[in-house]
Enzyme design. Structure first.
Site, PDB file in Angstrom:
ATOM      1  N   GLY A 180       0.739  -1.260  -0.066  1.00 47.12           N
ATOM      2  CA  GLY A 180       0.049   0.004  -0.182  1.00 47.12           C
ATOM      3  C   GLY A 180       0.795   1.266   0.197  1.00 47.12           C
ATOM      4  O   GLY A 180       0.104   2.260  -0.086  1.00 47.12           O
ATOM      5  N   GLY A 182       2.719   2.541  -2.237  1.00 47.78           N
ATOM      6  CA  GLY A 182       3.023   3.040  -3.555  1.00 47.78           C
ATOM      7  C   GLY A 182       2.593   4.300  -4.055  1.00 47.78           C
ATOM      8  O   GLY A 182       1.296   4.563  -3.750  1.00 47.78           O
ATOM      9  N   CYS A 185      -0.684   3.561  -5.988  1.00 47.78           N
ATOM     10  CA  CYS A 185      -1.316   2.442  -5.437  1.00 47.78           C
ATOM     11  C   CYS A 185      -2.548   2.949  -4.467  1.00 47.78           C
ATOM     12  O   CYS A 185      -2.513   3.841  -3.766  1.00 47.78           O
ATOM     13  CB  CYS A 185      -0.292   1.571  -4.312  1.00 47.78           C
ATOM     14  SG  CYS A 185      -1.259   0.552  -3.299  1.00 47.78           S
TER      15      CYS A 185
HETATM   16  P1  5GP Z   1       6.496   3.849  -5.631  1.00 49.29           P
HETATM   17  O1  5GP Z   1       8.092   3.750  -5.689  1.00 49.29           O
HETATM   18  O2  5GP Z   1       6.077   4.373  -7.005  1.00 49.29           O
HETATM   19  O3  5GP Z   1       6.134   4.446  -4.637  1.00 49.29           O
HETATM   20  O4  5GP Z   1       5.871   2.380  -5.673  1.00 49.29           O
HETATM   21  C1  5GP Z   1       6.310   1.266  -6.579  1.00 49.29           C
HETATM   22  C2  5GP Z   1       5.633  -0.048  -6.084  1.00 49.29           C
HETATM   23  O5  5GP Z   1       4.105   0.261  -5.973  1.00 49.29           O
HETATM   24  C3  5GP Z   1       5.741  -0.996  -7.263  1.00 49.29           C
HETATM   25  O6  5GP Z   1       6.936  -1.633  -7.073  1.00 49.29           O
HETATM   26  C4  5GP Z   1       4.602  -2.024  -6.723  1.00 49.29           C
HETATM   27  O7  5GP Z   1       5.078  -2.829  -5.465  1.00 49.29           O
HETATM   28  C5  5GP Z   1       3.541  -1.017  -6.202  1.00 49.29           C
HETATM   29  N1  5GP Z   1       2.572  -0.930  -7.051  1.00 49.29           N
HETATM   30  C6  5GP Z   1       2.606  -0.939  -8.449  1.00 49.29           C
HETATM   31  N2  5GP Z   1       1.537  -0.578  -9.095  1.00 49.29           N
HETATM   32  C7  5GP Z   1       0.663  -0.896  -8.182  1.00 49.29           C
HETATM   33  C8  5GP Z   1      -1.001  -1.013  -8.042  1.00 49.29           C
HETATM   34  O8  5GP Z   1      -1.612  -0.566  -9.140  1.00 49.29           O
HETATM   35  N3  5GP Z   1      -1.526  -1.224  -6.957  1.00 49.29           N
HETATM   36  C9  5GP Z   1      -0.634  -1.384  -5.742  1.00 49.29           C
HETATM   37  N4  5GP Z   1      -1.390  -1.700  -4.590  1.00 49.29           N
HETATM   38  N5  5GP Z   1       0.560  -1.395  -5.706  1.00 49.29           N
HETATM   39  C10 5GP Z   1       1.255  -1.181  -6.986  1.00 49.29           C
END
Ligand code: 5GP
Length: 345
Positions: A180, A182, A185
């Site tokens: 959660g 991300g 996300c």
């Molecule tokens: P960020 O670096 O952008 O904060 O987080 C990246 C991570 O968010 C990804 O490696 C993956 O674990 C997660 N993530 C990517 N797409 C989604 C999504 O559609 N839903 C959720 N719950 N997590 C995502």
């Protein structure tokens, strides 16, 4: 019903306390790491930052741009078999590119075909599901370990110590941590489920290291300082999505709005991604990701220099000569304010 009254922390709740040190300059800080693994015989060497296996940032182009810096990319799973096999076949054996897969039958079949395609240069595999708490996931990791004893397996995602232990004992070398946090996300708002990311890192790292395993902090880093906090909290690897979005090496077109340039970035469980790869959102589920426009930022090498420079500087502030020492030398202080916003827009 049960309430856990222990305070749990996010990156935004803490700062890293500076410490006296004899380190003269950040240029002398070594942010590479060398790892051996609990199960696989591989020896890892590099800067342990991994581009997320999202189809926008986990690209061949990103891998090419990262290679001279020694960073890794988890290639997204939607490339065709032949393209993946050809890519891995050409790779130097020292490459730390991760092959990504889910746990459906088609994922295993595809992986077997890539391996048969002569891609013995695959050494790192990321087995990725949104919810790493299911028995079928643990069984899959165990069977995968039996079939491919030579591969370094990263598996996730989870956020608690006991599940980290279970995955490591079942065959994972690296457990991916984060539910959660991300940038694109929406799991927390859609389900109410999650765990503050810094506490998840601290607790899972502790559990993993006790068993000779490793963790990868996945999601929630919004600045080089957050990356330093993730490593300071005990992460062996840090995975980045949003911080790498909007660059030339990302998949997707540059769009112009009001004379400004943007690139599309979306979660892999977003409606956009499901329409692209699964023919839409299945009737029994909701999307758990969103689509955003991020400012276009040019070549990723420029942003990388910022991220790596910030990390080196963090090490200097606490007197860590190497990234490995950063965790030992990190004391987090609870903070009511992160940055002075007086000139923020
Ligand atoms: P960020 O670096 O952008 O904060 O987080 C990246 C991570 O968010 C990804 O490696 C993956 O674990 C997660 N993530 C990517 N797409 C989604 C999504 O559609 N839903 C959720 N719950 N997590 C995502």
């Amino acid at each position: 019903m049960h309430i856990d009254h222990e305070p749990k922390l996010d990156f935004k709740d803490v700062l890293i306390r500076p410490k006296r040190s004899a380190l003269p300059s950040r240029a002398q800080v070594d942010i590479t790491r060398k790892f051996t693994f609990k199960h696989s015989p591989n020896r890892y060497g590099g800067i342990p930052i991994i581009a997320s296996n999202m189809d926008t940032v986990g690209t061949f182009e990103m891998a090419r741009a990262f290679a001279p810096f020694g960073l890794s990319v988890a290639l997204h799973k939607h490339y065709p078999v032949d393209t993946l096999a050809a890519y891995f076949k050409k790779l130097k054996t020292k490459s730390t590119a991760f092959y990504s897969m889910g746990i459906a039958k088609q994922d295993s079949d595809k992986f077997a075909r890539v391996m048969r395609g002569g891609a013995s240069a695959v050494r790192y595999v990321c087995i990725d599901v949104a919810n790493g708490y299911t028995e079928s996931f643990v069984d899959f990791v165990a069977r995968f370990r039996d079939t491919y004893p030579q591969l370094t397996v990263m598996a996730g995602n989870v956020v608690t110590g006991e599940m980290t232990e279970e995955l490591i004992l079942s065959g994972a070398d690296i457990v991916k941590v984060g539910i959660g946090p991300g940038s694109v996300c929406t799991t927390r708002s859609m389900t109410g489920v999650g765990y503050p990311q810094l506490s998840a890192i601290i607790e899972c790292a502790d559990a993993a290291h006790g068993l000779g395993g490793r963790i990868c902090a996945d999601g929630g880093c919004t600045s080089p300082g957050d990356v330093a906090k993730a490593f300071g909290g005990g992460a062996d690897f840090v995975m980045l999505g949003g911080m790498l979005a909007g660059h030339d090496e990302c998949a997707g077109d540059v769009v112009e709005q009001n004379d400004e340039k943007f690139m599309r970035f979306y979660g892999m469980s977003s409606r956009t991604a499901m329409e692209k790869y699964a023919g839409g959102v299945a009737h029994y589920r909701a999307s758990e990701g969103k689509e955003v426009l991020v400012p276009y930022r040019g070549p990723v090498a420029d942003s990388l220099q910022n991220i790596l420079g910030g990390l080196r500087s963090a090490c200097t502030y606490v007197g860590a000569r190497t990234l490995k020492e950063l965790t030992k030398r990190t004391t987090f202080v609870r903070a009511g304010m992160q940055t002075n916003e007086v000139f923020a827009e």
